[in-house]
Design an enzyme around this catalytic site. Structure first.
Site, PDB file in Angstrom:
ATOM      1  CD  GLU A  46      39.223  40.599  43.318  1.00 40.62           C
ATOM      2  OE1 GLU A  46      39.759  41.366  42.513  1.00 40.62           O
ATOM      3  OE2 GLU A  46      39.393  39.366  43.315  1.00 40.62           O
ATOM      4  CG  ASP A  49      40.228  35.104  39.254  1.00 39.93           C
ATOM      5  OD1 ASP A  49      40.003  35.532  38.105  1.00 39.93           O
ATOM      6  OD2 ASP A  49      40.952  35.691  40.068  1.00 39.93           O
ATOM      7  CD  GLU A  64      45.398  36.567  37.871  1.00 36.31           C
ATOM      8  OE1 GLU A  64      44.523  36.929  37.066  1.00 36.31           O
ATOM      9  OE2 GLU A  64      45.323  36.768  39.093  1.00 36.31           O
TER      10      GLU A  64
END
Lengths: 720, 720
Positions: free
Chosen positions: B327, B406, B434
Site C-alpha cells: 500500500e 483484510d 475497522e
C-alpha cells in the site's frame, strides 16, 4: 492579517500568458495610436494607456495620450491610425448594477461625429452607456468610441481580438455592449488548505492565487495577471473567497478587510469590482451576538456597521455573495425566517453604498433518505424560492445554478429561472470542471453554456435564460451571470492548458450569449496559439466536440451523478450516490433505469416548468433523448427518438466516446514541436489520463448495465 | 521532540477503570498477603508489590514483602492467607522470544515444596518458565508460585479474576502459562492528525494516548493505565506507532528515541516490551543514503548503527514492526530483492541485542484492475511468502493477517499459516473494529477469534492456527499473536464502553486460545460491572451473539467488502469496491453473486490450502455456507446447506439482524440506573446509531439484490 512576517515569501513562477501573448498586440502596437481620455478616466483609463504603451513599445508604433477636447481640432485625429476615445458622460443616479442599462447623453456628441464621420447606428444615436463602445474604420483610421473607461478597455480588447482585420478595409461604426450587467467569477478559495476540499474547493489548478497559509499572498503578481485577463474579456466582478465560509474566511469582512482592499486595488484598474462571500452567522461568530435573526435590531445594526466599514475602506466595493441554509451553512431558517428575510437583511445594510447581495438559490435537503421517493431534490430550489418572488429588495440578485441539481454534464434548465419575474436573477455556471473532468479531461464547455443561456424558457420564440438574466424577461429585472472560476497557482492557470478556453468562453458568452461557441473556440485558439493553421485545426478537432464526447463516456441520457463520491466527483461510480443522502439517484434495476419526474406518476417536477416544456418533458413521446432518464424511468428496451434502445445507446455512446478520445490523443500528438514544449507535455500527460479515465467510465458503465440488464451488446464488444 | 515547550499541556480526563475497578481487589485486599521476591525481581516485581499494597490499603488486609529465602521458615508463610512467590531462575541463553518455552530448574524447589506441600503437577515437576505460574490452596492458604516477576504479575491477576473463589475451598496447585510467546498490541498511531486517516489510523476512540501534535504527550497517565491493563491480561509487547510510517514517525528511530524510551519506562513495570514500526526507506529518508537496498553495505551499516543506538538507550527494547512493499510503503522490491532479503537486513542489525523483526505479510497489488479476473488478491500473501519459507533468519517473525483479505467480518483462514513450517509466524488480528462497526456497533469478537485461532489447518485432529503461532505446528517454530489495538484518549478507552471486552478477550485468547470466548465475556462482565446478576445477564444477552448479528446485517455468506469506501469502511456500499483497484469484488449480476476461487473454474485459490480444506472449499457440496460466496459464484436460487436459497438467505439474515439489534436496544434500556450513568448514556447513544446503521445495511443490501435479482422476498417484507 497582512505582513506580520516580513520574511514570509510565497513567490510564484511566471504564468502562461493565456490568450494575451505578446503577438496579439502586434497589429495595434505597430500603429500610431491616440488615446483620448477625460479627467475622470480613472485607473481603468490608465490601464488602457499602459496596455497601448506596452504594445507600441514592443512593436514600433506610437501612442499619444490626449483629451476629447483636443479632438475639436480634426488634425489631431488625422495624424493617427487608431483613435481610442472616451465620450465623457454625466454622472448617473441609480445602483451600480443597474446603471449600465441606462444610455446617457454624450456631452461630446459633436466630437464623436467629427471622429467617426457620423457613421453611427441610427437606433442608438448618440446615447451610449458606460460599458458600451463603438468600433469602425473610415479614411484609414480605426476608431473606438467608448461610453466610459471600462468600455474603452473592452473596445481596446475588441481591437486586439480582431487583429489585423480591424486595420484594413473600411468598416461602419458598430455598437457593442454587454448583454449582462454583472459578469462575475466566484472563487471558492479558502485561506488555508481544507483537509478534504483542499485550498480551492472544487479547484484543480493548484492553490489559491489570493491566499496562502491563512492570509493574503505577498506575491500578488498572479492576481495582477488574472485581473488583466478578466478585464480583457469583460468580466466586471469577482468574489474572492469560498461560499462555504469558515471562521477564518468570515473574518475577511472585519479583521481581514485590509487584505480585501489590497485585492480590490488590483482588480479596480481592470474594471473588476470585488465581492466577498460572507457567512450569515457572522453576527454571532464575529460579532459575539447571541443570534443572527434577520428581525433582530442588533443583528441589523451589526450588518449595517460591517457594511459601513467595508465601503469606507473600499468605496467601489461590489457586495456580498451568500450561501445560506445550504449544505450546513447557517441561514435564516434557524430563526423561522425565510430567504427573502435573510437576503433583505443584508441588502438593507449595503443599499446606502450601492452594494448588491448575491443570494444563492442552491438550497435543498442534503440529508435526504434514499428510501423516500416522495422527495425530489430537483424540485428544491423552485419550492424554496418561487413563492418568494417579489419579496426581495431591488439590490438583491438571486443566484440560480443553471440546472436543478448541481452542474452535471447534462441537466434540464432550472425552472426557477422562469418562475421569478419580480426578482433579479443571476444564472450560475461552473467554469471549474467539477463534474466535467476536473481539468484532467479536455471538455470545452462553450457549447453547453451556449445551449443553456440560449434555452427558450417559454418555447422557441420566447425569452431565453440569458434574456431573463439580462433583464429582458417578463419582469424586466436584470441580474447577470456568475460562474465558479477555474484558475489557481498552476503555471498554466488551470492545470489543463486547454481549460483556459472555458474561462475565455465564459467571459465572452457573459458579454453576449448569442456568440457562436465554436467561433469563440477558434478565436481563443488563434489568440492563444497564433496563426499556424495546422495548430488551429488540430486544436479545433481536439476541443470542438469535447463536451459531447465527455457526455458520451459518462452518465447517459441526462441521468447524472454516476461520479465517484470517494474521489470527490472524479471518475465513475455508478451506484456511488444511489443509496446516499444527496438526493441524486438513477434507480437502475434489472428492468430499467431513470427518475420518474412526471406529474402523472412521478415526483411532479415537470409541473415546475411553464408550457411548452411542462408538457414536452412530461411525455416520453416528446421528451428529448438527452434528458430522457432525468425525467423518466424506462425499460432498457425503450426505443429512443434516435432509433436505438436505451441499453444499446449506453453501449454505443460509451464505446464511441472512448474512440473519440483516442482520436484526440492522436491529433494532439501531431503538434509536437509546433506548440510550446512544456504545454505540449502537460496536455499530452492529461490526455493520457483522460483516455485511461474514459476507458474506466466506459467499462464500468457498460459492465454495470450489462450485469444488471443481461442484454448483450449488439456489436459484441467487450463487457466484463 | 520532548518538552521543548514547558507551557504545553495536553492533560486528559481520568479514564474508565475498565476491568480493574477497585472492587475486583477486595478478595485479595482484605487478606494477609506475603509477597516473596528475589533481588532480581525488577520493576515488574515492584508492580506486584504496589498492586497488593494498594489493595490491602483499600480493603483492610496486610502485605509483607519478603524474599524466597525467608520462606525456609515455614511459619512465615503460615502467618499469611496468601503467598505470592517468585521461584528464582538461572539466567537463560537464547533470544527473548524463545526463552519462555524453555523450562528451568528452580533453585528454590525445596521452598516451593514447603509452601505448596509438594502438590505439583507431576509432568512439570519443579521446572517452570519465566511466564509460568502455579496457583493452588491448601491449609487455608492460597499460593502463587511464579517462574519470574512477570509470571508473578500474571498469577496475581489470575487471583484477581478468580475473586473470592480463590480463597475458599482447597484447590490443587495447577500450572498456567501462555500458549503464545509474544502477545502483542500494535498501535496504528500517528504523531499528528493525518488529513484522511485521523491521528489513529482505523482508530475510533479519540486521539493517540502516546502522541499529540507531533510529539510525546506530556500527560502520560493514560499510558500508565493502559500498561497496567495490558499487564493484567498478559500482553507482553506493544508497538507504539503506525505501520504506515511517515517521515515524522520514522524519526522516532533516531531523533525521537528519547520519547520511545520514556514509553518503554512506562510499559516495563507491567512486563510489556516496546517495539517501533519503522520505514524500510529510513536509510534514505533519515540517513541521507541514496539507496535502501538490503544488499548495500552502507545500508546494512546504517541499520546496525540505528539498532545499536536504540538498544544502548533501551536495553530491553523489543524490535521492529515493518510493513514493506504494501500500500505504498517502501520495501525491498524496489531493489530487485525479496521479502526475506528485506527482513533479514533488519534482523541482522537487531540480532546482537536479542531483538525481533515482525515483518508483515500483508503484501498485494493495491493497483489491481477490476477487469482482470486472473488476479486474485486472496492469493497474494501466499504467492509472495510461501516460496520464501526457510529463508528468514530466526529472529524474524512473519506477521500474517488472519484471513487472505483484510479483517473482514467473515473470511477463510489465511493459507499462509499452513504453508511456512520453517518460518516463525505470528497471526495478526484486529481488535479495533475497522470492518466490524468502528466501535459504534456492539460486536464482541471473542467468538470470531476463538474460531480462527482454533481452526484446524490440516483437518479436525491436526494443529490449529494457534498451535502454529505457538510453535506447536509442523515446523515447531513459535511466533505469537499480534493485534491492532482499539484504545485512544476516549474516557471509556474505546469509544464504545463495551468494546473494552474485545481488548480483554484478545489478551486472554492470546494467553490461551482454548479458553471459551463466552466464558471470557462473562468474566469480563463480572470484573467490569460487578456481581449484579441482572446486569450480567443483560450484558450477556446484548453481547454474546453480537458478532453473528453484525454478520447477519452486513455482507452475506463470506463475500466481504460491501463497506463504504467514502466513509472509511463504515456503513454499506454494495458496489463500493466493485470497480475499484483494491481487488475486493463480489461480481453480483442479475443472475448470481460470489467469487469463483476454485481450481476447476476460478482463480485456483482453493489450491493454496492443504487437505482436507482444499477439497472442502473446492466443491459446492462441502463448502460451508458462511464462506460460500468467498469461494463460489452461484445463482440466487442456489440452495444452501441450511435449506434456504441464497437470495432468501440474504433477505432473512438482514431482517433478522436488525430485529436482533432492536432486541439489544430493548435489553440495554432495562439497565438504566443499574450501571454508571455516563456509561449508560454512551452505550445508549451508540446502540441508537447501531440500529440506524443496521437498518441502512439491511435496506441497501436487500434493495440492491432485489433490484438485481428481481426475486421477491418470500415473506413480503419492505424492499425499495
Amino acid at each position: 492579517m497582512t505582513g506580520e512576517n516580513p520574511a514570509h515569501t510565497d513567490a510564484l513562477p511566471a504564468a502562461h500568458p493565456a490568450w494575451l501573448p505578446d503577438d496579439v498586440w502586434r497589429p495595434l502596437g505597430s500603429r500610431r495610436v491616440l488615446v483620448a481620455l477625460g479627467p475622470d478616466a480613472g485607473p481603468v483609463g490608465g490601464t488602457v494607456v499602459t496596455e497601448v504603451r506596452r504594445a507600441v513599445e514592443a512593436f514600433g508604433g506610437s501612442v499619444t495620450v490626449s483629451t476629447p477636447e483636443d479632438l475639436v481640432d480634426p488634425d489631431r485625429a488625422v495624424a493617427h491610425d487608431v483613435v481610442l476615445l472616451v465620450a465623457e458622460r454625466a454622472a448617473q443616479p441609480g445602483s451600480a448594477a443597474m446603471r449600465h442599462t441606462e444610455p446617457v447623453q454624450d456631452p461630446h456628441a459633436g466630437l464623436v461625429t467629427a471622429v467617426t464621420g457620423g457613421d453611427l447606428d441610427g437606433t442608438a444615436g448618440p446615447l451610449i452607456g458606460e460599458e458600451t463602445f463603438l468600433r469602425g474604420r473610415r479614411d484609414g483610421r480605426t476608431t473606438v468610441v467608448a461610453g466610459g473607461s471600462r468600455a474603452l478597455l473592452y473596445g481596446l480588447h475588441d481591437l486586439v481580438r480582431a487583429g489585423e482585420t480591424a486595420f484594413t478595409a473600411d468598416q461602419p461604426m458598430t455598437w457593442d455592449l454587454p448583454t449582462q450587467p454583472i459578469r462575475m467569477l466566484d472563487h471558492w478559495d479558502n485561506l488555508t488548505v481544507h483537509p478534504v476540499m483542499g485550498q480551492v474547493e472544487r479547484g484543480y489548478a493548484g492553490g489559491s492565487i489570493f491566499w496562502s497559509e491563512g492570509r493574503l499572498r505577498t506575491d500578488l503578481s498572479r492576481v495582477e495577471g488574472y485581473a488583466r485577463l478578466l478585464g480583457s474579456i469583460g468580466i466586471n466582478a469577482v468574489s474572492v473567497n469560498n461560499v462555504n465560509v469558515d471562521l477564518l474566511e468570515a473574518r475577511l469582512l472585519t479583521e481581514g478587510l485590509e487584505d480585501v482592499a489590497r485585492l480590490a486595488e488590483i482588480f479596480r484598474p481592470h474594471g473588476v469590482r470585488t465581492y466577498l462571500s460572507v457567512s450569515f452567522g457572522s453576527p454571532r461568530t464575529l460579532g459575539g451576538l447571541s443570534t443572527a435573526d434577520p428581525r433582530d435590531p442588533a443583528v441589523q445594526r451589526w450588518w449595517t456597521e460591517a457594511a459601513d466599514r467595508v465601503w469606507a475602506r473600499i468605496p467601489d466595493f461590489g457586495g456580498f455573495v451568500i450561501k445560506a441554509d445550504s449544505e450546513g451553512q447557517p441561514g435564516p431558517f434557524a430563526y423561522g425566517r425565510d430567504h427573502a428575510d435573510g437576503a433583505n437583511l443584508l441588502a438593507r445594510a449595503v443599499a446606502p453604498h450601492g452594494g448588491t447581495i448575491f443570494w444563492r438559490a442552491f438550497v435543498y435537503d442534503h440529508q435526504q433518505d434514499w428510501r423516500d421517493r416522495s422527495t425530489d431534490r430537483a424540485r428544491a430550489a423552485y419550492d424554496h424560492f418561487a413563492p418568494l418572488d417579489g419579496r426581495f429588495d431591488e439590490n438583491v440578485v438571486v443566484q440560480v445554478k443553471h440546472g436543478p441539481l448541481d452542474f452535471q454534464t447534462r441537466e434540464a434548465v432550472s425552472p426557477v429561472i422562469a418562475a421569478m419575474p419580480r426578482t433579479r436573477l443571476a444564472v450560475e455556471l461552473q467554469v471549474t470542471q467539477e463534474y466535467t473532468g476536473q481539468q484532467k479531461h479536455v471538455c470545452y464547455l462553450g457549447p453547453w453554456w451556449s445551449e443553456l443561456l440560449g434555452f427558450p424558457l417559454w418555447g422557441t420564440r420566447g425569452p431565453t435564460v440569458a434574456d431573463v438574466a439580462a433583464g429582458r424577461g417578463p419582469g424586466g429585472l436584470a441580474g447577470g451571470v456568475a460562474a465558479v472560476s477555474n484558475v489557481g497557482t498552476d503555471e498554466f492557470w488551470c492545470g489543463h492548458p486547454l481549460a483556459q478556453a472555458n474561462l475565455y468562453a465564459f467571459g465572452r458568452l457573459a458579454w453576449d450569449a448569442s456568440l457562436d461557441p465554436v467561433d469563440l473556440l477558434d478565436e481563443w485558439i488563434r489568440l492563444t496559439f497564433g496563426e499556424d493553421p495546422a495548430v488551429a485545426s488540430a486544436l479545433h478537432e481536439v476541443m470542438d466536440e469535447s463536451w459531447r464526447t465527455y457526455e458520451d463516456y459518462t452518465a447517459p441520457l441526462g441521468v447524472g451523478f454516476m461520479v465517484s463520491p470517494t474521489n470527490q466527483h472524479y471518475g465513475p461510480a455508478v451506484d456511488g450516490y444511489e443509496y446516499s443522502r444527496w438526493g441524486t439517484y438513477h434507480f437502475a434495476d434489472r428492468d430499467g433505469v431513470g427518475v420518474d419526474r412526471t406529474r402523472a406518476t412521478g415526483t411532479g417536477y415537470t409541473g415546475q416548468y411553464p408550457e411548452p416544456w411542462s408538457e414536452t418533458y412530461e411525455h416520453l413521446e416528446t421528451c428529448p433523448d438527452e434528458l430522457l432518464l432525468f425525467f423518466h424511468h424506462v425499460p432498457y428496451g425503450h426505443v429512443l427518438h434516435s432509433g436505438s434502445t436505451v441499453i444499446q445507446h449506453i453501449y454505443d455512446t460509451h464505446f464511441r466516446g472512448v474512440e473519440r478520445v483516442e482520436g484526440m490523443v492522436a491529433v494532439w500528438a501531431e503538434l509536437e514541436g509546433r506548440v510550446d514544449d512544456g504545454l505540449f507535455v502537460r496536455v499530452t500527460e492529461r490526455l493520457g489520463e483522460q483516455l485511461r479515465s474514459a476507458r474506466e467510465w466506459r467499462d464500468q458503465i457498460t459492465t454495470y448495465f450489462w450485469r444488471k440488464s443481461g442484454v448483450p451488446d449488439e456489436r459484441g464488444r467487450r463487457l466484463y
